[in-house]
Design a protein around this motif. Sequence first.
Motif, PDB file in Angstrom:
ATOM      1  N   LYS A 111       4.683  -3.522 -12.057  1.00  0.00           N
ATOM      2  CA  LYS A 111       5.911  -4.083 -12.635  1.00  0.00           C
ATOM      3  C   LYS A 111       6.704  -4.904 -11.625  1.00  0.00           C
ATOM      4  O   LYS A 111       7.824  -5.333 -11.924  1.00  0.00           O
ATOM      5  CB  LYS A 111       6.785  -2.954 -13.186  1.00  0.00           C
ATOM      6  CG  LYS A 111       6.144  -2.203 -14.338  1.00  0.00           C
ATOM      7  CD  LYS A 111       7.070  -1.128 -14.885  1.00  0.00           C
ATOM      8  CE  LYS A 111       6.430  -0.405 -16.062  1.00  0.00           C
ATOM      9  NZ  LYS A 111       7.322   0.652 -16.619  1.00  0.00           N
ATOM     10  N   ASN A 112       6.126  -5.141 -10.444  1.00  0.00           N
ATOM     11  CA  ASN A 112       6.813  -5.927  -9.399  1.00  0.00           C
ATOM     12  C   ASN A 112       8.228  -5.410  -9.156  1.00  0.00           C
ATOM     13  O   ASN A 112       9.183  -6.189  -9.041  1.00  0.00           O
ATOM     14  CB  ASN A 112       6.863  -7.411  -9.780  1.00  0.00           C
ATOM     15  CG  ASN A 112       5.508  -8.082  -9.718  1.00  0.00           C
ATOM     16  OD1 ASN A 112       4.576  -7.572  -9.078  1.00  0.00           O
ATOM     17  ND2 ASN A 112       5.370  -9.199 -10.380  1.00  0.00           N
ATOM     18  N   THR A 113       8.356  -4.102  -9.075  1.00  0.00           N
ATOM     19  CA  THR A 113       9.667  -3.480  -8.963  1.00  0.00           C
ATOM     20  C   THR A 113       9.708  -2.533  -7.771  1.00  0.00           C
ATOM     21  O   THR A 113       8.738  -1.820  -7.506  1.00  0.00           O
ATOM     22  CB  THR A 113       9.999  -2.711 -10.246  1.00  0.00           C
ATOM     23  OG1 THR A 113      10.002  -3.630 -11.354  1.00  0.00           O
ATOM     24  CG2 THR A 113      11.368  -2.056 -10.160  1.00  0.00           C
ATOM     25  N   VAL A 114      10.832  -2.545  -7.081  1.00  0.00           N
ATOM     26  CA  VAL A 114      11.069  -1.624  -5.975  1.00  0.00           C
ATOM     27  C   VAL A 114      12.318  -0.808  -6.288  1.00  0.00           C
ATOM     28  O   VAL A 114      13.247  -1.304  -6.921  1.00  0.00           O
ATOM     29  CB  VAL A 114      11.207  -2.378  -4.629  1.00  0.00           C
ATOM     30  CG1 VAL A 114      12.415  -3.306  -4.630  1.00  0.00           C
ATOM     31  CG2 VAL A 114      11.256  -1.410  -3.462  1.00  0.00           C
TER      32      VAL A 114
ATOM     33  N   GLY B 299       0.788  -1.220   0.000  1.00  0.00           N
ATOM     34  CA  GLY B 299       0.000   0.000   0.000  1.00  0.00           C
ATOM     35  C   GLY B 299       0.822   1.273   0.000  1.00  0.00           C
ATOM     36  O   GLY B 299       0.266   2.372  -0.096  1.00  0.00           O
ATOM     37  N   GLY B 300       2.160   1.134   0.127  1.00  0.00           N
ATOM     38  CA  GLY B 300       3.022   2.300   0.041  1.00  0.00           C
ATOM     39  C   GLY B 300       3.525   2.845   1.362  1.00  0.00           C
ATOM     40  O   GLY B 300       4.232   3.865   1.381  1.00  0.00           O
TER      41      GLY B 300
ATOM     42  N   SER C  43      10.532   3.410  -3.067  1.00  0.00           N
ATOM     43  CA  SER C  43       9.253   3.458  -3.771  1.00  0.00           C
ATOM     44  C   SER C  43       9.075   2.143  -4.523  1.00  0.00           C
ATOM     45  O   SER C  43      10.015   1.352  -4.616  1.00  0.00           O
ATOM     46  CB  SER C  43       9.205   4.652  -4.735  1.00  0.00           C
ATOM     47  OG  SER C  43      10.235   4.549  -5.704  1.00  0.00           O
ATOM     48  N   ARG C  44       7.881   1.916  -5.055  1.00  0.00           N
ATOM     49  CA  ARG C  44       7.645   0.677  -5.791  1.00  0.00           C
ATOM     50  C   ARG C  44       6.612   0.888  -6.887  1.00  0.00           C
ATOM     51  O   ARG C  44       5.774   1.793  -6.798  1.00  0.00           O
ATOM     52  CB  ARG C  44       7.242  -0.466  -4.862  1.00  0.00           C
ATOM     53  CG  ARG C  44       5.940  -0.268  -4.147  1.00  0.00           C
ATOM     54  CD  ARG C  44       5.724  -1.331  -3.070  1.00  0.00           C
ATOM     55  NE  ARG C  44       5.278  -2.603  -3.609  1.00  0.00           N
ATOM     56  CZ  ARG C  44       5.112  -3.706  -2.870  1.00  0.00           C
ATOM     57  NH1 ARG C  44       5.365  -3.678  -1.569  1.00  0.00           N
ATOM     58  NH2 ARG C  44       4.686  -4.830  -3.424  1.00  0.00           N
TER      59      ARG C  44
END
Length: 121
Positions: free
Chosen positions: A75-78, A54-55, A70-71
Amino acid sequence: QVQLVESGGGLVQPGGSLRLSCAASGSILSIADMGWYRQAPGKQRELVATITKGGATNYADFVKGRFTISRDNAKNTVFLQLNSLKPEDTSVYYCNAWLFTIATSGIGNYWGRGTQVTVSS
């Protein structure tokens, strides 16, 4: 199979910036928390920052105000933005994720292989 692949490390001068990325791939159903850890030679691995789906974020005291996590859930990226870097930030930075896979019935913890960040003049 699940893979976490980091990128963006390198050599930077004190006061400089880098942006690390970590992409998760494989038979992933859902990703919960993602985070970054680091380990310097001769030291234990330590938490840098985490972020929920949720951030919501959490930072180690030594990076507050300098690093931003951040994420991109699509894109399943952090990401980890590193600003005002200091020589003591020199470490291997590891991506971490708690996620559900197609093959398992519960949540598992996964690590990337790390990316080297060196801060030196």
